[in-house]
Design a protein around this motif. Structure first.
Motif, short mmCIF file in Angstrom:
data_model
loop_
_atom_site.label_atom_id
_atom_site.label_comp_id
_atom_site.label_asym_id
_atom_site.label_seq_id
_atom_site.Cartn_x
_atom_site.Cartn_y
_atom_site.Cartn_z
N GLU A 189 0.84 -1.21 0.00
CA GLU A 189 0.00 0.00 0.00
C GLU A 189 0.87 1.26 0.00
OE1 GLU A 189 -3.60 -0.68 2.89
OE2 GLU A 189 -1.91 -1.97 3.44
N VAL A 190 2.11 1.08 0.50
CA VAL A 190 3.03 2.22 0.58
C VAL A 190 4.41 1.73 0.14
CG1 VAL A 190 4.10 3.91 2.12
CG2 VAL A 190 1.77 3.16 2.57
N ILE A 191 5.11 2.57 -0.64
CA ILE A 191 6.52 2.27 -0.96
C ILE A 191 7.37 3.39 -0.37
CG2 ILE A 191 8.25 1.91 -2.76
CD1 ILE A 191 6.03 0.97 -4.61
N VAL A 192 8.34 2.99 0.45
CA VAL A 192 9.28 3.98 1.01
C VAL A 192 10.63 3.76 0.33
CG1 VAL A 192 10.43 4.83 3.07
CG2 VAL A 192 8.11 3.90 3.25
N TYR A 193 11.12 4.79 -0.33
CA TYR A 193 12.44 4.70 -0.96
C TYR A 193 13.50 5.17 0.05
CZ TYR A 193 10.05 3.96 -5.37
OH TYR A 193 9.28 3.43 -6.37
N ALA A 194 14.19 4.22 0.65
CA ALA A 194 15.30 4.57 1.55
C ALA A 194 16.57 4.39 0.72
CB ALA A 194 15.28 3.66 2.77
N THR A 195 16.64 5.17 -0.34
CA THR A 195 17.64 4.91 -1.38
C THR A 195 18.71 6.00 -1.46
OG1 THR A 195 15.90 5.78 -2.83
CG2 THR A 195 16.28 3.43 -2.89
N GLY A 196 18.83 6.79 -0.41
CA GLY A 196 19.94 7.74 -0.35
C GLY A 196 19.70 9.03 -1.12
N PHE A 197 20.82 9.68 -1.44
CA PHE A 197 20.75 11.05 -1.93
C PHE A 197 21.63 11.23 -3.17
CE2 PHE A 197 19.82 10.80 2.51
CZ PHE A 197 18.74 11.67 2.68
N HIS A 198 21.36 12.31 -3.89
CA HIS A 198 22.27 12.70 -4.98
C HIS A 198 23.49 13.33 -4.30
CE1 HIS A 198 19.57 11.98 -8.34
NE2 HIS A 198 18.60 12.46 -7.58
N THR A 199 24.53 12.55 -4.15
CA THR A 199 25.63 13.01 -3.30
C THR A 199 26.81 13.58 -4.08
OG1 THR A 199 26.42 10.74 -3.36
CG2 THR A 199 25.15 11.41 -1.42
N THR A 200 27.00 13.11 -5.31
CA THR A 200 28.22 13.51 -6.01
C THR A 200 28.02 14.75 -6.89
OG1 THR A 200 27.69 11.94 -7.77
CG2 THR A 200 29.19 11.17 -6.05
N GLU A 201 26.76 15.17 -7.02
CA GLU A 201 26.49 16.35 -7.86
C GLU A 201 26.37 17.57 -6.95
OE1 GLU A 201 22.95 14.64 -8.92
OE2 GLU A 201 23.76 13.38 -10.49
N PHE A 202 27.49 17.96 -6.41
CA PHE A 202 27.50 19.05 -5.43
C PHE A 202 26.85 20.31 -6.00
CE2 PHE A 202 30.72 16.14 -4.18
CZ PHE A 202 30.78 16.23 -2.81
N LEU A 203 26.07 20.97 -5.19
CA LEU A 203 25.45 22.27 -5.49
C LEU A 203 24.31 22.21 -6.50
CD1 LEU A 203 28.45 24.79 -5.58
CD2 LEU A 203 27.15 24.01 -3.64
N LEU A 204 24.21 21.12 -7.26
CA LEU A 204 23.10 21.04 -8.21
C LEU A 204 21.78 21.14 -7.45
CD1 LEU A 204 23.80 18.30 -10.92
CD2 LEU A 204 23.49 20.75 -11.21
N PRO A 205 20.71 21.69 -7.97
CA PRO A 205 20.58 22.20 -9.33
C PRO A 205 20.97 23.67 -9.50
CG PRO A 205 18.47 22.23 -8.21
CD PRO A 205 19.47 21.71 -7.22
N MET A 206 21.68 24.24 -8.52
CA MET A 206 22.08 25.64 -8.63
C MET A 206 23.05 25.81 -9.81
SD MET A 206 23.40 27.77 -5.33
CE MET A 206 23.54 26.33 -4.35
N THR A 207 22.90 26.91 -10.54
CA THR A 207 23.88 27.24 -11.58
C THR A 207 24.90 28.18 -10.95
OG1 THR A 207 22.06 27.23 -13.13
CG2 THR A 207 24.09 28.23 -13.90
N VAL A 208 26.17 27.87 -11.13
CA VAL A 208 27.22 28.72 -10.54
C VAL A 208 28.17 29.16 -11.64
CG1 VAL A 208 28.98 28.90 -8.75
CG2 VAL A 208 27.03 27.37 -8.40
#
Ligand SMILES: Cc1cc2nc3c(=O)[nH]c(=O)nc-3n(C[C@H](O)[C@H](O)[C@H](O)COP(=O)(O)OP(=O)(O)OC[C@H]3O[C@@H](n4cnc5c(N)ncnc54)[C@H](O)[C@@H]3O)c2cc1C
Length: 473
Positions: free
Chosen positions: A318-337
């Motif tokens: 009935e529920v799916i929990v994604y305990a699948t971590g984070f976007h870790t290697t794309e530092f600062l994204l989605p900010m444009t610098v």
């Protein structure tokens, strides 16, 4: 001098407090609706730290009243809210910085509300801030509710049939709390984690009184914790000489908590301990042995309207929990610098993010990153790293005031990267596993390969020779 801080977690708060103490005008931009970052977002049941809180807190705001060694999220968030209130840090909430652009004389900070100019920008956006949800065919067809563990909010899953995808630190914390409350918990595992027991425990009123009243007792305890992690866990993870000890401890923990040899086999990792982040938890394995919890190691092939499909068939959820971590290697994204001469940071970091001491990049003067590339630890408190970085940035501000705009040289960057890569190559993170510490191509962009003490030493003061100084701020 005006300083912009992006983010109001541990890092942004620490920076703001230090700037305020020196009377330096600053603005804290925070896209969320409160302070705390990680600890505001991760409200799943069982969420807590795995570094003892007496160490996982600011040195300038010691807290003697932690209820236990590894307190839960509500207590850590309350601590951060207390720090913000006490130091009058008042971020602009609900304000996401979408772009940073250097216009030749200063930084333009772009938010949906407009553009503002600053002399210096400090990003404190964390490494574990943007949830990563795997792309699984059919996910959009699911009839129930699906969300990431860091977007739990205040949900109550009592009586539900829940599928948890992932078996990293977040899953290990939330599965035991769900088990027994939810009707059924299915845990989908791709790769098993090394799990070590968590030596947790409540502090008695007497211990807390000692911390509060006996001069030096709290500081001594904190220093002992730090020294313990530096001298035992660090050598195992980074230098690898005691990996065998950790492996034995992990296997003994598994044996003592899981009687079924088949389940044990499926929970035994096939890579060296520490290569991925070690899970510290004493409740995870027992939860997996319950009759209402099922570990599924068949790969997920599809999400269907009524649940999750593997080669063995469909299991209802009935529920799916994604305990699948984070976007870790794309530092600062989605900010444009965009730096001087139109340099695009995303382009510069195309093959993996890198920054001098994790804090500065050539072409981006007066821009500093907190918890930037290669400043994560597998063994000690990130708050220690953040405090070292904030101290360094404060000294840089002093230099900027005296000598003008400050930009790390290409030569310093390149020498630093060469030494860093040499050190990283010898670590356990480089030994045959995929992890959130690495890019898809296998470059380790997140972790610091030396001790936390070494990092503090290297960041004690900026080396002026590593920087070019320019006219103006
Ligand atoms: C569940 C969990 C448990 C953890 N446990 C530990 C532990 O025990 N010990 C440890 O050392 N570390 C732990 N960590 C790592 C933890 O992330 C760091 O310790 C620390 O909280 C990082 O603080 P930060 O301020 O750098 O980043 P964060 O806490 O991630 O805060 C970043 C802030 O920036 C804001 N932000 C991001 N982008 C923008 C933008 N463009 N504009 C405006 N605002 C923005 C975010 O909303 C957020 O508030 C854990 C992480 C997780 C997810």
């Amino acid at each position: 001098m005006r300083v912009a801080i992006v983010g109001a977690g541990f890092g942004g708060l620490c920076m703001a407090v230090h700037l305020a103490r020196k009377g330096i005008p600053h603005v804290v931009f925070e896209k969320g609706d409160g302070v705390g970052g990680t600890w505001r977002d991760n409200t799943y049941p069982g969420a807590g730290c795995d570094i003892p809180s007496h160490l996982y807190s600011f040195s300038f705001e010691p807290w003697c009243d932690w209820s236990r060694r590894y307190p839960g999220q509500p207590e850590i968030l309350a601590y951060l809210e207390m720090v913000a209130a006490r130091h009058r840090v008042r971020p602009r909430f609900g304000t996401e910085v979408t772009e940073l652009a250097h216009d030749g004389s200063g930084w333009l900070v772009v938010t949906p509300g407009g553009v503002e100019r600053f002399d210096v920008v400090v990003t404190a956006v964390g490494q574990l801030n943007r949830p990563r949800v795997p792309e699984i065919p059919g996910a959009e067809t699911f009839r129930g509710e699906a969300f990431h563990s860091a977007r739990w909010g205040s949900r109550d899953l009592a009586g539900k049939r829940v599928a948890v995808v992932g078996t990293g630190s977040s899953a290990a914390q939330l599965v035991p709390s769900l088990a027994g409350t939810a009707r059924q918990v299915d845990v989908y595992q791709r790769t098993p984690s090394w799990v070590l027991p968590k030596a947790d425990g409540a502090f008695s009123p007497l211990t807390r009184a000692v911390f509060r009243r006996v001069p030096g007792a709290h500081r001594l305890y904190r220093e002992w914790q730090f020294a313990y992690l530096e001298n035992t866990v660090f050598p195992a993870l980074v230098e690898g000489w005691s990996t065998g000890l950790i492996r034995r401890a992990g296997l003994a923990h598994l044996r003592s908590q899981v009687a079924d040899p088949g389940l044990r086999r499926r929970l035994t990792p096939g890579y060296p301990p520490g290569c991925k982040r070690i899970v510290l938890d004493s409740r995870f394995y027992p939860a997996l042995t319950r009759h209402d919890v099922e570990l599924i190691t068949d790969p997920i092939t599809r999400i269907v309207p009524e649940g999750v499909e593997t080669p063995a068939g469909v299991r209802q959820a009935e529920v799916i929990v994604y305990a699948t971590g984070f976007h870790t290697t794309e530092f600062l994204l989605p900010m444009t610098v965009t730096g001087t001469c139109g340099r695009d940071l995303r382009e510069q970091w195309r093959d993996g993010a890198e920054a001098y001491l994790g804090m500065a990049a050539p072409g981006f003067p007066n821009l500093f990153f907190l918890y930037g590339p290669n400043t994560n630890l597998g063994h000690n408190s990130i708050v220690h790293m953040l405090e070292a970085q904030v101290g360094y940035v404060m000294r840089c501000l002093h230099l900027i005031a005296r000598r003008g705009r400050m930009e790390v040289t290409e030569a310093a960057m390149s020498a630093y990267t060469t030494a860093l890569n040499r050190a990283l190559a010898a670590t356990v993170w480089n030994q045959g596993c995929r992890s959130w510490y690495k890019t898809e191509a296998g470059r380790i962009t997140n972790n610091w390969p030396r001790s936390a003490r070494d990092y503090r030493r290297l960041t004690r003061r900026p080396r002026p020779g590593a920087y070019n100084f320019g006219a103006g701020r």
